[in-house]
Structures are given as structure tokens and as C-alpha cells.
Design a protein around this motif. Structure first.
Motif, short mmCIF file in Angstrom:
data_model
loop_
_atom_site.label_atom_id
_atom_site.label_comp_id
_atom_site.label_asym_id
_atom_site.label_seq_id
_atom_site.Cartn_x
_atom_site.Cartn_y
_atom_site.Cartn_z
N ARG A 4 36.96 31.61 40.55
CA ARG A 4 36.24 30.54 41.24
C ARG A 4 37.16 29.69 42.09
NH1 ARG A 4 31.83 27.70 39.02
NH2 ARG A 4 33.13 26.41 37.68
N GLU A 5 38.48 29.78 41.85
CA GLU A 5 39.47 29.09 42.66
C GLU A 5 40.07 30.01 43.72
OE1 GLU A 5 40.56 25.84 42.55
OE2 GLU A 5 38.87 25.48 41.19
N ASN A 6 39.47 31.20 43.88
CA ASN A 6 39.94 32.20 44.85
C ASN A 6 41.39 32.61 44.60
OD1 ASN A 6 37.48 32.32 46.41
ND2 ASN A 6 38.02 30.33 47.28
N ARG A 7 41.75 32.77 43.31
CA ARG A 7 43.09 33.19 42.92
C ARG A 7 43.11 34.64 42.43
NH1 ARG A 7 46.99 28.90 42.47
NH2 ARG A 7 48.40 30.67 42.13
N ILE A 8 42.02 35.38 42.62
CA ILE A 8 41.95 36.78 42.22
C ILE A 8 41.97 37.64 43.48
CG2 ILE A 8 40.55 38.56 41.09
CD1 ILE A 8 41.71 36.59 39.13
N PRO A 9 42.85 38.66 43.56
CA PRO A 9 43.76 39.11 42.52
C PRO A 9 44.90 38.12 42.29
CG PRO A 9 44.15 40.33 44.54
CD PRO A 9 42.91 39.52 44.77
#
Length: 279
Positions: free
Chosen positions: A196-201
């Protein structure tokens, strides 16, 4: 919603006698996950960060790949005997229609998969292959991460009954820490936070868990593109096999200055604390 702990009467027996007193316990309640109104699964969890948990769970099961795949996640109406909303049912609307049927997941211990089948399944399902190099992790910094994790376990401090998972940067900064009665739920919660914090990957992060490293926890790290996993306790044999097969750095028995490196030692910069000598 504040149902993380509950009080129950207890008879405490010690060398000094018996004492009746209330004890603080970690709450365990079911969470039913639905997709477009259809039941997908039920997991036992400690209430809190349920939206993150669902995002992490759906990523681990390859149902979603990014946060943008989820249009909404909302609690369904449902009341207890006092007429209060239980907050125990979450309905998720996906951007792309997905056929749903209740089923047992790969992460369950009774799925009946042999080792080779399980490894092949994760290899073919992950959308986020691990980076071949980096991050470089100083072992002295890595050794301090479980202490940081423990210091942020507020509910464990009150109950002694929860697992924890944390996502750290290579310099030892804790970005997210979550607790839950289930170790896999705690991991889903921090991975869901990262999504949800756009840290994936999450190719630049390290996952630290408070207990052992099972196959399912390694699987979740691999599915999220996390290149390193450190556990306070032991890994299982299949967890080590999956880590080796996926290129994950897996460290167990991460306690103080000691640790066992099972796979991926190339990401570690080995350093030793300065030894003290008597004057």
C-alpha cells in the motif's frame, strides 16, 4: 477498533502461594476474506491492520500483484451478541474479475504438496524475482534488528503471546512492525503495508521475524520480492531449500552477535563487534 487484548481471570501459582488476578491476553478472532461477496478463506488473527493483512495475503497467493489491483476493501455488516460490529469479515473488490472458490492454500501445513512440487509452485507463481545483487547488509546491523523489533512489540509486552514481523532498510531502520497471534499474519501485515506504500517489489528491504522461519514465511518473502529474511529461531529444511532455489538470503538463530547463514551469504558484509580486553 481496540480488541487487541482482553482480560481473563487467572489463578497464579508460585513459590509464594496462590493469587487470583486478571491476566492480559492477546485476542484471537476469525477474519473471513471475501472477493466480490464470495468467501475465499478464513484466518485466525489478532484484530488490527486487517487491510494490510488482506493485501499481503492476496499478494502471497498471487491473486494481486500491486495495490492498484484492489479497488476497495471494506468491512461487511455483522454484529455480536451486544449488537456491535464484529469487524471480522472483509470484502475485497478487485479491478479484474477473479473466479473465487473456497480452498486450502499453498501456505497451509496440510496441503499435501511434496517438497519439489512446492518449490516449483512458488518459482512459477512469483511476479517479483529477487534481485541478483544487493542489498549489502552489515552483519552487525543485522544482529541489532531483532532487538529493535522486540522494542516495538507493545502488545507482546502486555501479553507475551504474539509474534512479530518487521521490514527494515539495510542501515537498520525499521519501516513497519506488526504483531499477530499468527506469524504468517504478522508477515502478511507488513507486506501489505509495503504494497500500500508502493514498496513492492521490496528489493531493498530485509524481513525480520520473531520466531522460526517456515516454508510459508520464505514463500511470502519471495512473492513480495524481499531478498533477505532473518529469524530469531530455526528455519525448516524446506524453507532453506526454497531460499536457495529462489536466491533469498536466509539467516536463522539471529540472537545477539551470533547467527546461522543458510543461504545468500553474498549479500552479507561480515563484521565483528570490537572485543573488549581487560586492562
Amino acid at each position: 477498533m481496540s480488541r487487541v487484548t482482553a482480560r481473563r481471570p487467572t489463578l497464579r501459582i508460585s513459590a509464594h502461594g496462590e493469587t487470583s488476578r486478571p491476566d492480559t491476553l492477546a485476542v484471537e478472532e476469525p477474519l473471513e476474506i471475501r472477493i466480490a461477496g464470495q468467501s475465499l478463506t478464513v484466518t485466525m488473527r489478532t484484530p488490527g491492520a486487517d487491510i494490510d493483512l488482506v493485501h499481503g495475503f492476496l499478494l502471497g497467493e498471487n491473486i494481486i500483484g500491486t495495490a492498484e489491483d484492489v479497488v476497495s476493501a471494506r468491512y461487511c455488516a455483522g454484529t455480536d451478541e451486544n449488537g456491535q460490529n464484529t469487524y471480522n469479515v472483509l470484502d475485497v473488490e478487485l479491478r479484474a474479475p477473479t473466479p473465487v472458490r473456497p480452498r486450502n492454500f499453498l501456505t497451509t501445513g496440510a496441503c499435501g504438496l511434496c517438497g519439489k512440487t512446492a518449490l516449483d509452485e512458488v518459482r512459477t507463481r512469483t511476479r517479483h524475482p529477487l534481485p541478483l545483487d544487493g542489498p549489502t547488509i552489515d552483519t552487525t546491523v543485522l544482529a541489532a534488528m531483532p532487538e529493535t523489533l522486540r522494542a516495538r512489540q507493545s502488545v507482546f509486552e502486555a501479553t507475551g503471546g504474539l509474534h512479530a514481523a518487521g521490514l527494515f532498510t539495510a542501515d537498520g531502520t525499521a519501516l513497519a512492525v506488526r504483531e499477530d497471534i499468527g506469524r504468517h499474519n504478522a508477515v502478511d501485515k507488513v507486506i501489505g503495508w509495503a504494497m500500500r506504500e508502493n514498496r513492492i517489489p521490496a528489493g531493498d528491504l530485509i524481513l525480520i521475524v520473531s520466531g522460526r522461519a517456515s516454508f510459508e514465511l520464505v514463500q511470502k518473502a519471495v512473492m513480495a520480492g524481499i531478498p533477505a529474511l532473518g529469524a530469531v529461531s530455526a528455519p525448516s529444511s524446506l524453507a532453506v531449500d526454497l531460499a536457495a532455489d529462489s536466491g533469498l538470503t536466509l539467516v536463522g538463530f539471529l540472537r545477539g552477535a551470533t547467527m546461522n547463514v543458510y543461504t545468500g551469504a553474498q549479500r552479507l558484509a561480515i563484521s565483528h563487534p570490537a572485543a573488549s580486553h581487560p586492562a
